[in-house]
Each structure stands twice: as structure tokens, then as C-alpha cells.
Design an enzyme around this catalytic site. Sequence first.
Site, PDB file in Angstrom:
ATOM      1  N   THR A 185      21.221  56.809  12.474  1.00 28.34           N
ATOM      2  CA  THR A 185      20.845  55.396  12.388  1.00 28.34           C
ATOM      3  C   THR A 185      20.764  55.126  10.892  1.00 28.34           C
ATOM      4  O   THR A 185      20.382  56.026  10.120  1.00 28.34           O
ATOM      5  CB  THR A 185      19.484  55.096  13.051  1.00 28.34           C
ATOM      6  N   HIS A 186      21.172  53.970  10.457  1.00 31.37           N
ATOM      7  CA  HIS A 186      21.247  53.658   9.020  1.00 31.37           C
ATOM      8  C   HIS A 186      22.162  54.636   8.279  1.00 31.37           C
ATOM      9  O   HIS A 186      22.001  54.861   7.093  1.00 31.37           O
ATOM     10  CB  HIS A 186      19.861  53.676   8.360  1.00 31.37           C
TER      11      HIS A 186
ATOM     12  N   GLU B 258      42.249  52.967   8.229  1.00 35.53           N
ATOM     13  CA  GLU B 258      41.928  51.862   7.325  1.00 35.53           C
ATOM     14  C   GLU B 258      42.642  50.582   7.755  1.00 35.53           C
ATOM     15  O   GLU B 258      42.091  49.482   7.669  1.00 35.53           O
ATOM     16  CB  GLU B 258      42.325  52.225   5.891  1.00 35.53           C
TER      17      GLU B 258
ATOM     18  N   SER C 177      59.627  24.561  14.696  1.00 32.88           N
ATOM     19  CA  SER C 177      58.872  25.752  15.107  1.00 32.88           C
ATOM     20  C   SER C 177      59.807  26.852  15.596  1.00 32.88           C
ATOM     21  O   SER C 177      59.356  27.910  16.007  1.00 32.88           O
ATOM     22  CB  SER C 177      57.867  25.382  16.199  1.00 32.88           C
TER      23      SER C 177
ATOM     24  N   ASN D 154      45.215  60.932   3.396  1.00 28.79           N
ATOM     25  CA  ASN D 154      44.519  59.651   3.503  1.00 28.79           C
ATOM     26  C   ASN D 154      44.564  59.110   4.936  1.00 28.79           C
ATOM     27  O   ASN D 154      45.594  59.195   5.599  1.00 28.79           O
ATOM     28  CB  ASN D 154      45.131  58.640   2.538  1.00 28.79           C
TER      29      ASN D 154
ATOM     30  N   GLN E 252      51.118  22.740  17.997  1.00 28.82           N
ATOM     31  CA  GLN E 252      52.253  23.631  17.743  1.00 28.82           C
ATOM     32  C   GLN E 252      51.827  24.822  16.868  1.00 28.82           C
ATOM     33  O   GLN E 252      52.461  25.868  16.878  1.00 28.82           O
ATOM     34  CB  GLN E 252      53.374  22.845  17.048  1.00 28.82           C
TER      35      GLN E 252
HETATM   36  N1  ARG Z   1      57.325  22.605  19.720  1.00 28.81           N
HETATM   37  C1  ARG Z   1      56.289  21.843  20.333  1.00 28.81           C
HETATM   38  C2  ARG Z   1      55.005  22.679  20.397  1.00 28.81           C
HETATM   39  O1  ARG Z   1      55.062  23.810  20.205  1.00 28.81           O
HETATM   40  C3  ARG Z   1      56.684  21.444  21.717  1.00 28.81           C
HETATM   41  C4  ARG Z   1      55.972  20.267  22.245  1.00 28.81           C
HETATM   42  C5  ARG Z   1      56.411  19.040  21.542  1.00 28.81           C
HETATM   43  N2  ARG Z   1      55.886  17.869  22.139  1.00 28.81           N
HETATM   44  C6  ARG Z   1      55.850  16.698  21.484  1.00 28.81           C
HETATM   45  N3  ARG Z   1      55.332  15.703  22.112  1.00 28.81           N
HETATM   46  N4  ARG Z   1      56.255  16.578  20.254  1.00 28.81           N
HETATM   47  O2  ARG Z   1      53.947  22.165  20.607  1.00 28.81           O
END
Ligand code: ARG
Length: 461
Positions: free
Chosen positions: A156-157, A291, A24, A286, A323
Site C-alpha cells: 500500500t502506498h 510503457e 470524411s 526496456n 461526423q
Molecule cells: N459523412 C456524414 C457523417 O459522417 C454522413 C451524414 C451526412 N448527413 C448530412 N446531413 N450531411 O456524419
Amino acid sequence: MSNRMWGGRFTEGPDAIMEEINASIDYDRKLYAQDIAGSLAHAAMLEKAGVLTAADVEAITSGLAQVKNEIETGRFTFSRALEDIHMNVEARLKEIIGEPAGRLHTARSRNDQVATDFKLWVRDTTDQLIVQIGGLMKALLARAGEHADTVMPGFTHLQSAQPVTFGHHMMAYVEMFERDRSRLVDARRRLNECPLGAAALAGTSFPIDREMTAAALGFDRPTANSLDSVSDRDFALEVMAAAAIAAVHLSRLAEEIVIWSSAQFRFVRLSDRFSTGSSIMPQKRNPDAAELVRAKSGRIIGDLNGLLIVMKGLPLAYSKDMQEDKEQTFDCLQSFSLVIAAMTGMIADMTVNEAAMRAAAGSGFSTATDLADWLVRAGGVPFRDAHHITGRIVAIAADRGIELADVPLADMQAVDRRITDAVFEVLTVDDSVRSRTSYGGTAPGNVRAMVARWQARLSGT
Ligand code: ARG
């Protein structure tokens, strides 16, 4: 190489695909400041609790300061093999200070760590959003004050209904955005409890002081249940839900701006700063910003739905599904911040075409209700009958292609003899809006009073 965090139990390292699905760090690196703040609070508390020595905590503190500096000056190498921001920071700390880094994770788990980091980010972002909505409200108020007397058609509408003032229309959004703002203030109050110290899910046997870490991180108190602490993502959902509702308001206003700025309406003209041209049609201006505000509201709602769906089937406590909370929350709240800023700019800059609004306000028999109300007041006619009589007069005007105020008195009297020439006093759009003095109505005096009230209310923010 087996993993350095849990290598004791493992002999083989992860498959490349495992690393890819698991990592992550590409997005949670955004949490580096919160992660380091959480670690500093945790380490200071562990020292006070007698779990870590002063020397260890000194090393941890200065090491974390160096890590932070390296990240902020672009000298930090983030590693996907180290999965997330928590392990990236800790691994670097180990390189810098050696053994004491390994003691930092005492009485803590990544589960309470990530909940704390993420909550801090959501909280700080919510604070910014609250201020930003206040700025948008001030921009709307300024335009409302300038245009308390500017008549426009009320719809309205999307059919001409009754004349209103542009100031009143702007003030309608001030009311909506105040509710949106107060939803965020309310969510903020509810989320401000600190999960740190819940550890993996059950709490810890170390003599930690959760009040101390909560206070150090600006929380009102620690969370009361360790399972809930590491499983809760409703703090993010609640803020996203408030954002989604506000985004719907922004989208409706954006849609109106798209309509109003069309050549057929010409009610407003967006500034060059908030318009785009066409590469082929030289005449085009535009309303792309409007938009995109409209479109991004879809994205904000989608992010909320995405996280609701991730969470709905998870047993307690932590599962790795959680996560997936971050990208959706980041995208949701960052998009929301951007659309508030774009709308604030458009509103502050746009030119209001009073003549076009006035001309449109007087068309489409928009004062028909005023004629019916006049019959009730002046002739004692029951409203249902007055409605019918007025309908017949509107039909005459429509047949002849004229407006109500241009129907000769004799023709009106032929429909109902109780009509006198005093009726013409209620048929102009100015008379119409001036007469709407009921509380919350569009009369210019009401609008001015509301603007003053809101200005006083927002002056401190
Ligand atoms: N990167 C993980 C998250 O965002 C951190 C927590 C991980 N915990 C675990 N028990 N694997 O959730």
C-alpha cells in the site's frame, strides 16, 4: 461543377477548403462493408414493400457486389469530392448500373445510413473486444494457477504492507477485466437497435418494413424514435467509456510491470518478444510494450473525452459535428484492441522470479500484522494494544537492521511478557499468506479455488 447529389439547388461547386473540411472519406472508407450491407438490406426491403421492382433490386444487388469487390481488391478510386463512403459507393453504383442506383436512396437519408453503418462497426468491434478480453483473462489465470504459492510483497502506498501471492495479484486483474468485459456485453445489448428507416429525422411516408431491415442486419429491433435514431451517438460513447475504464486497469498493470521488471525489483523478466534494447546501453531491456500500454490508455481516455465534448452542445437531430465521431471512436477502439493484445502477450511470456519476490516479501517487517494478530489470538490483547506492542518490536528490529523473525525472544518478552516462542510460527511469509483464508484473501488454497472457478467459467468462451 455543382454537386451531383444536391446540384438542383446549387449553381457553384464547393471551395477547396470547404471540400477539405467536409470530406470524411479518408477515414470513413473503413465503413464500406457496413454501408453495402445496409444498402442491400434496404433494397431487399424496398422490393418487398413494393417500392422498388425486382429488376431494380437485382441490378442494385449485383452492382453493390461489384463495388465491394473493387474496394477489396484495391481497384476502387475514392474521391474526396464525393465527401464520404455513402456517396462514393452510390456514385460508383450509378456508373455501373445507371438509373436504378438513383432509386436506392428512396426512404433513406445519409443520416440514418451513417448511424446504421457506424453502429454496425461499433457492434462488430465490441464483439471482438469481448473475445479479446476473455483471452487476456485466460492468460492471467494461467499465471495465477502456476503461482498460487509464490509469495511476493503486497503494497500500500508502494510500501511493503503484507505478503500476498503472485497468483492472488494476477487474480485481482481477472476480477477487474471481468467487470470490463461485462460492461461491453451490457453496452452491446443496449446498442443493438437499428436506426435504418428513420430517414433524415422524421421517418418516411413510404411503406417501409423496419423490422425486416433490422433483422437482416442482426439487430434485435428497430429504434423507436426517428429523432433519437439519427442523433444518438451514446452507443459509441458507452463502448468507449467501457474501453477507457478497462484501459485504466491495463495501464495500472502496465505500470506494475514497468516497476517489477526494473533492476531494483527484478520480480519479472519480459520476454525478448516484448522488450526492446537500447542503441547505446548494451545491458538494457526496456519494457516499451508496457510503457506504451500505459501511454495509450491516455489516448483512449482522450478519444472518449473528445467525442463527449463534440456531442454535448448539439440540438436534435443531426448536425455535421457528428461526423467527428468516427476518427475518435476508431482510434479509441483500435488502440484498445492493440493494448489488450500487447498485455496478453506480455503476461503469457513473462518469466516470474520467485526468489526475488520471496526475498522482497520477507523484508520491510511485512509480517508485523501477523505478530499483532497473534497477540490478539494467543494473549487476548486488544488489537490497538497489540498494534502498539508490535510497533515497539518493529522499532527494535529497525534499529538493529534485522527482520522481525530475527528479534530474540528475550527482547520481545522485554516489550511484552505474554509473548512466547510460538510467535515465530506466524512470522514467516509462508505462514502469513497461508493464514489469510478469509473469503477473497490471499491464502494459496483460496487462490487455487478461484483459479478453478474462473477456468470453468471461461472454458466456454
Ligand atoms: N459523412 C456524414 C457523417 O459522417 C454522413 C451524414 C451526412 N448527413 C448530412 N446531413 N450531411 O456524419
